[in-house]
Design an enzyme around this catalytic site. Structure first.
Site, PDB file in Angstrom:
ATOM      1  N   LYS A  99      90.066  24.373  64.384  1.00 48.52           N
ATOM      2  CA  LYS A  99      88.744  24.920  64.041  1.00 48.52           C
ATOM      3  C   LYS A  99      87.625  23.889  63.845  1.00 48.52           C
ATOM      4  O   LYS A  99      86.451  24.254  63.832  1.00 48.52           O
ATOM      5  CB  LYS A  99      88.852  25.757  62.743  1.00 48.52           C
ATOM      6  CG  LYS A  99      89.608  27.050  62.917  1.00 48.52           C
ATOM      7  CD  LYS A  99      88.810  28.054  63.720  1.00 48.52           C
ATOM      8  CE  LYS A  99      89.608  29.208  64.242  1.00 48.52           C
ATOM      9  NZ  LYS A  99      89.568  29.380  65.684  1.00 48.52           N
TER      10      LYS A  99
ATOM     11  N   HIS B 199      93.136  29.211  78.764  1.00 47.64           N
ATOM     12  CA  HIS B 199      94.427  29.778  78.343  1.00 47.64           C
ATOM     13  C   HIS B 199      94.229  31.192  77.809  1.00 47.64           C
ATOM     14  O   HIS B 199      93.266  31.447  77.104  1.00 47.64           O
ATOM     15  CB  HIS B 199      95.044  28.940  77.231  1.00 47.64           C
ATOM     16  CG  HIS B 199      95.586  27.623  77.699  1.00 47.64           C
ATOM     17  ND1 HIS B 199      96.303  26.801  76.893  1.00 47.64           N
ATOM     18  CD2 HIS B 199      95.515  27.003  78.893  1.00 47.64           C
ATOM     19  CE1 HIS B 199      96.654  25.713  77.568  1.00 47.64           C
ATOM     20  NE2 HIS B 199      96.170  25.811  78.783  1.00 47.64           N
TER      21      HIS B 199
ATOM     22  N   PRO C  86      93.982  20.522  61.105  1.00 44.83           N
ATOM     23  CA  PRO C  86      93.829  20.865  62.523  1.00 44.83           C
ATOM     24  C   PRO C  86      94.700  22.030  63.016  1.00 44.83           C
ATOM     25  O   PRO C  86      94.577  22.435  64.169  1.00 44.83           O
ATOM     26  CB  PRO C  86      94.199  19.565  63.254  1.00 44.83           C
ATOM     27  CG  PRO C  86      94.954  18.755  62.272  1.00 44.83           C
ATOM     28  CD  PRO C  86      94.523  19.178  60.917  1.00 44.83           C
TER      29      PRO C  86
ATOM     30  N   TYR D 243      91.774  32.999  66.086  1.00 47.45           N
ATOM     31  CA  TYR D 243      92.043  31.851  66.958  1.00 47.45           C
ATOM     32  C   TYR D 243      91.018  31.750  68.077  1.00 47.45           C
ATOM     33  O   TYR D 243      90.529  30.657  68.381  1.00 47.45           O
ATOM     34  CB  TYR D 243      93.467  31.949  67.519  1.00 47.45           C
ATOM     35  CG  TYR D 243      93.967  30.625  68.041  1.00 47.45           C
ATOM     36  CD1 TYR D 243      94.502  29.670  67.184  1.00 47.45           C
ATOM     37  CD2 TYR D 243      93.878  30.310  69.388  1.00 47.45           C
ATOM     38  CE1 TYR D 243      94.934  28.441  67.648  1.00 47.45           C
ATOM     39  CE2 TYR D 243      94.307  29.083  69.869  1.00 47.45           C
ATOM     40  CZ  TYR D 243      94.835  28.152  68.983  1.00 47.45           C
ATOM     41  OH  TYR D 243      95.251  26.925  69.453  1.00 47.45           O
TER      42      TYR D 243
ATOM     43  N   TYR E  29     103.080  26.088  69.072  1.00 46.35           N
ATOM     44  CA  TYR E  29     103.165  25.715  67.663  1.00 46.35           C
ATOM     45  C   TYR E  29     104.600  25.965  67.212  1.00 46.35           C
ATOM     46  O   TYR E  29     105.062  27.109  67.265  1.00 46.35           O
ATOM     47  CB  TYR E  29     102.243  26.594  66.821  1.00 46.35           C
ATOM     48  CG  TYR E  29     100.756  26.346  67.043  1.00 46.35           C
ATOM     49  CD1 TYR E  29     100.050  25.507  66.193  1.00 46.35           C
ATOM     50  CD2 TYR E  29     100.056  26.969  68.074  1.00 46.35           C
ATOM     51  CE1 TYR E  29      98.684  25.285  66.360  1.00 46.35           C
ATOM     52  CE2 TYR E  29      98.695  26.745  68.263  1.00 46.35           C
ATOM     53  CZ  TYR E  29      98.020  25.902  67.398  1.00 46.35           C
ATOM     54  OH  TYR E  29      96.676  25.679  67.574  1.00 46.35           O
TER      55      TYR E  29
HETATM   56  P1  RFL Z   1      82.234  13.455  64.074  1.00 48.79           P
HETATM   57  O1  RFL Z   1      82.869  13.764  65.372  1.00 48.79           O
HETATM   58  O2  RFL Z   1      83.047  12.744  63.051  1.00 48.79           O
HETATM   59  O3  RFL Z   1      80.896  12.652  64.373  1.00 48.79           O
HETATM   60  C1  RFL Z   1      80.158  12.022  63.353  1.00 48.79           C
HETATM   61  C2  RFL Z   1      79.421  10.854  63.963  1.00 48.79           C
HETATM   62  O4  RFL Z   1      78.567  10.259  62.995  1.00 48.79           O
HETATM   63  C3  RFL Z   1      78.642   8.844  63.112  1.00 48.79           C
HETATM   64  N1  RFL Z   1      78.194   8.244  61.835  1.00 48.79           N
HETATM   65  C4  RFL Z   1      76.996   7.646  61.671  1.00 48.79           C
HETATM   66  N2  RFL Z   1      76.002   7.389  62.533  1.00 48.79           N
HETATM   67  C5  RFL Z   1      74.902   6.730  62.074  1.00 48.79           C
HETATM   68  N3  RFL Z   1      74.785   6.309  60.775  1.00 48.79           N
HETATM   69  C6  RFL Z   1      75.780   6.536  59.883  1.00 48.79           C
HETATM   70  N4  RFL Z   1      75.644   6.127  58.635  1.00 48.79           N
HETATM   71  C7  RFL Z   1      76.944   7.229  60.320  1.00 48.79           C
HETATM   72  N5  RFL Z   1      78.096   7.622  59.714  1.00 48.79           N
HETATM   73  C8  RFL Z   1      78.844   8.231  60.651  1.00 48.79           C
HETATM   74  C9  RFL Z   1      80.101   8.604  63.454  1.00 48.79           C
HETATM   75  O5  RFL Z   1      80.289   7.337  64.065  1.00 48.79           O
HETATM   76  C10 RFL Z   1      80.377   9.750  64.414  1.00 48.79           C
HETATM   77  O6  RFL Z   1      80.084   9.398  65.751  1.00 48.79           O
HETATM   78  O7  RFL Z   1      81.708  14.779  63.358  1.00 48.79           O
HETATM   79  P2  RFL Z   1      81.124  16.144  64.005  1.00 48.79           P
HETATM   80  O8  RFL Z   1      80.110  15.835  65.045  1.00 48.79           O
HETATM   81  O9  RFL Z   1      80.808  17.006  62.841  1.00 48.79           O
HETATM   82  O10 RFL Z   1      82.370  16.764  64.818  1.00 48.79           O
HETATM   83  C11 RFL Z   1      83.515  17.251  64.131  1.00 48.79           C
HETATM   84  C12 RFL Z   1      84.763  17.093  65.001  1.00 48.79           C
HETATM   85  O11 RFL Z   1      84.831  15.754  65.459  1.00 48.79           O
HETATM   86  C13 RFL Z   1      86.050  17.448  64.236  1.00 48.79           C
HETATM   87  O12 RFL Z   1      85.843  18.598  63.441  1.00 48.79           O
HETATM   88  C14 RFL Z   1      87.240  17.750  65.189  1.00 48.79           C
HETATM   89  O13 RFL Z   1      87.622  16.616  65.926  1.00 48.79           O
HETATM   90  C15 RFL Z   1      88.431  18.268  64.388  1.00 48.79           C
HETATM   91  N6  RFL Z   1      89.605  18.527  65.230  1.00 48.79           N
HETATM   92  C16 RFL Z   1      89.719  19.680  65.991  1.00 48.79           C
HETATM   93  N7  RFL Z   1      88.707  20.578  66.030  1.00 48.79           N
HETATM   94  C17 RFL Z   1      88.772  21.675  66.837  1.00 48.79           C
HETATM   95  O14 RFL Z   1      87.833  22.484  66.836  1.00 48.79           O
HETATM   96  N8  RFL Z   1      89.848  21.903  67.674  1.00 48.79           N
HETATM   97  C18 RFL Z   1      90.909  21.047  67.700  1.00 48.79           C
HETATM   98  O15 RFL Z   1      91.821  21.241  68.505  1.00 48.79           O
HETATM   99  C19 RFL Z   1      90.889  19.911  66.814  1.00 48.79           C
HETATM  100  N9  RFL Z   1      91.899  19.034  66.810  1.00 48.79           N
HETATM  101  C20 RFL Z   1      90.638  17.588  65.281  1.00 48.79           C
HETATM  102  C21 RFL Z   1      91.792  17.879  66.072  1.00 48.79           C
HETATM  103  C22 RFL Z   1      90.555  16.389  64.572  1.00 48.79           C
HETATM  104  C23 RFL Z   1      91.584  15.488  64.636  1.00 48.79           C
HETATM  105  N10 RFL Z   1      91.417  14.262  63.936  1.00 48.79           N
HETATM  106  C24 RFL Z   1      91.675  13.010  64.496  1.00 48.79           C
HETATM  107  C25 RFL Z   1      90.688  14.264  62.687  1.00 48.79           C
HETATM  108  C26 RFL Z   1      92.841  17.000  66.132  1.00 48.79           C
HETATM  109  C27 RFL Z   1      92.767  15.808  65.387  1.00 48.79           C
HETATM  110  C28 RFL Z   1      93.959  14.897  65.456  1.00 48.79           C
HETATM  111  C1  PHB Z   2      94.920  19.506  70.503  1.00 49.87           C
HETATM  112  O1  PHB Z   2      95.077  19.811  71.694  1.00 49.87           O
HETATM  113  O2  PHB Z   2      94.590  18.362  70.152  1.00 49.87           O
HETATM  114  C2  PHB Z   2      95.138  20.526  69.449  1.00 49.87           C
HETATM  115  C3  PHB Z   2      95.559  21.801  69.811  1.00 49.87           C
HETATM  116  C4  PHB Z   2      95.747  22.754  68.818  1.00 49.87           C
HETATM  117  C5  PHB Z   2      95.525  22.421  67.493  1.00 49.87           C
HETATM  118  C6  PHB Z   2      95.104  21.146  67.138  1.00 49.87           C
HETATM  119  C7  PHB Z   2      94.918  20.181  68.131  1.00 49.87           C
HETATM  120  O3  PHB Z   2      95.728  23.350  66.526  1.00 49.87           O
END
Ligand code: RFL
Ligand code: PHB
Length: 391
Positions: free
Chosen positions: A295, A72, A291, A383, A200
């Site tokens: 980031k 994008h 979110p 961004y 957004y």
């Molecule tokens: P994770 O992905 O939580 O992975 C951690 C892993 O550790 C495991 N674990 C263990 N394993 C062994 N022993 C233990 N004692 C353990 N305890 C935990 C867990 O099972 C898991 O597999 O962390 P990591 O790798 O630091 O990654 C971070 C990202 O997942 C997170 O920051 C993003 O998903 C946040 N996020 C977004 N980030 C973006 O950069 N762009 C986005 O568009 C974006 N959208 C989002 C998001 C997060 C969301 N939610 C659900 C929180 C949208 C949403 C809705």
């Molecule tokens: C997504 O596609 O899940 C998404 C996009 C933009 C955001 C957060 C999540 O700021």
């Protein structure tokens, strides 16, 4: 059992770290408490900053992203029924990539296994031992038995609910925290995205976001109560609320079958320091962002880049300079992303505590942003992503 780097967690942080270390000839073992199927199906982030996309491509795990990802060049901010496009490409020379986090996880697992990597699923770390010495170890539970992994260093990539952060003694650990008085109700739907770019929307009834995962799958979010009861949201109610909040001249929201739904609370969190002895915290284990700025995953990848550089220098030559400054280096970028995520969140959401005056100021801030190339450029630069390693 012994390895150079013991990695707790097979999220994007742990897997990418293991992959990059391997490219530099450094061994690791990844311990993951969940199954492979579970981590490969976990739907989360979708927006990749330009430097992260580049890192995945340059490290040889970008083939499926190039095939399936959606590049994008802009995003839309929608308010008062009108769109204001932030032309990321024109303002910064770069764009973003929309590619699902669970696809990155799949790509990294496939690549690690093809390279002979050691990922142990259904293996939960229960204690990180002797991290203040030069012989740390991880005690983990697998198949009903306890095992020990001896390593030179431990990378705590175990997310916000993991055990690594609490291994740093409370006397040296400081956390910075903010909870927002709302959450996001997120859905995944089998319907072609109604816009070709991410939208957004700031609306009197609350924030809404239109995103996508593929040409036939949409990802949408609605601002809701932090503890919103999903049972109160029928499919019709979700689509009708999204369509009200996303309304805009000439725009029609397409609806379709909802295949996943969930509520995410919104918080900002940072722990300092991000390292203690031979333990290094990476990604969500050390910091959480709301979110709105997209980031979280990107910050995790940036931490990995910093740690890979530091560990490579240390294992090769014994140089401790980068390793000693790992946390400090990461935290400069983390705090910039915290500021940006907090600002985007404050700008676009409806706060029930706002007085009419504060609401008007919020609307004026959006108007000021739209009217200023300088302000739009500042948004665009953040961004599309700051350099992974800030010097
Ligand atoms: P994770 O992905 O939580 O992975 C951690 C892993 O550790 C495991 N674990 C263990 N394993 C062994 N022993 C233990 N004692 C353990 N305890 C935990 C867990 O099972 C898991 O597999 O962390 P990591 O790798 O630091 O990654 C971070 C990202 O997942 C997170 O920051 C993003 O998903 C946040 N996020 C977004 N980030 C973006 O950069 N762009 C986005 O568009 C974006 N959208 C989002 C998001 C997060 C969301 N939610 C659900 C929180 C949208 C949403 C809705
Ligand atoms: C997504 O596609 O899940 C998404 C996009 C933009 C955001 C957060 C999540 O700021």
């Amino acid at each position: 059992m012994r390895t150079q780097v013991g990695i707790v967690g097979a999220g994007p942080a742990g897997l990418l770290l293991s992959h990059l270390l391997h490219l530099h000839g450094i061994e690791s073992v990844v311990l993951e408490s969940h199954s492979r199927a579970y981590v490969e199906a976990r739907i989360r982030a979708g927006v990749l900053e330009h430097p992260v996309e580049k890192l995945l491509n340059e490290s040889g795990v970008g083939a499926r992203m190039r095939e399936l990802g959606l590049p994008h060049e802009g995003i839309s901010l929608r308010t008062g029924g009108r769109d204001h496009r932030i032309d990321l490409k024109a303002l910064t020379g770069q764009g973003i990539m929309v590619y699902s986090q669970h696809q990155i996880v799949r790509d990294l697992i496939a690549r690690r296994l093809a390279d002979g990597g050691d990922i142990r699923f259904d293996a939960a770390a229960v204690a990180l031992c002797d991290v203040a010495t030069d012989a740390p170890s991880i005690v983990y539970q697998k198949d009903g038995k306890q095992h020990r992994l001896d390593c030179d260093v431990i990378a705590g990539c175990d997310g916000f609910h993991g055990i690594a952060r609490d291994t740093i003694p409370a006397s040296v650990r400081q956390s910075f925290d903010r909870e927002y008085p709302f959450g996001w109700l997120g859905i995944l739907a089998d319907v072609a995205p109604s816009s070709h770019e991410v939208v957004y929307a700031s609306h009197d009834r609350g924030f809404a976001l239109l995103s996508m995962r593929s040409p036939s799958v949409s990802r949408l979010y609605l601002q809701c109560e932090p503890e919103e009861d999903l049972a109160a949201w029928s499919d019709d109610r979700i689509w009708s609320e999204l369509s009200t909040r996303l309304a805009c001249d000439g725009f029609t929201l397409r609806d379709g079958p909802i295949t996943q739904r969930g509520v995410t609370p919104m918080r900002s969190f940072v722990v300092e320091p991000m390292q203690y002895g031979r333990l290094f915290l990476v990604g969500d284990a050390a910091h959480i962002v709301p979110p709105t700025g997209a980031k979280g995953l990107n910050l995790a990848a940036a931490d990995v880049a910093v740690l890979t550089r530091a560990l490579t220098a240390w294992f090769r030559t014994g140089a401790t300079e980068h390793l000693a400054r790992y946390g400090e280096t990461c935290l400069r970028r983390v705090w910039k992303a915290q500021r940006f995520s907090w600002w985007m969140t404050s700008l676009l959401h409806r706060f029930s505590s706002h007085t009419p005056f504060e609401r008007r100021v919020q609307q004026a801030e959006l108007d000021a942003l739209f009217g200023s190339v300088a302000a739009s450029t500042a948004l665009a630069e953040n961004y599309v992503g700051l350099p992974l390693i800030l010097s």
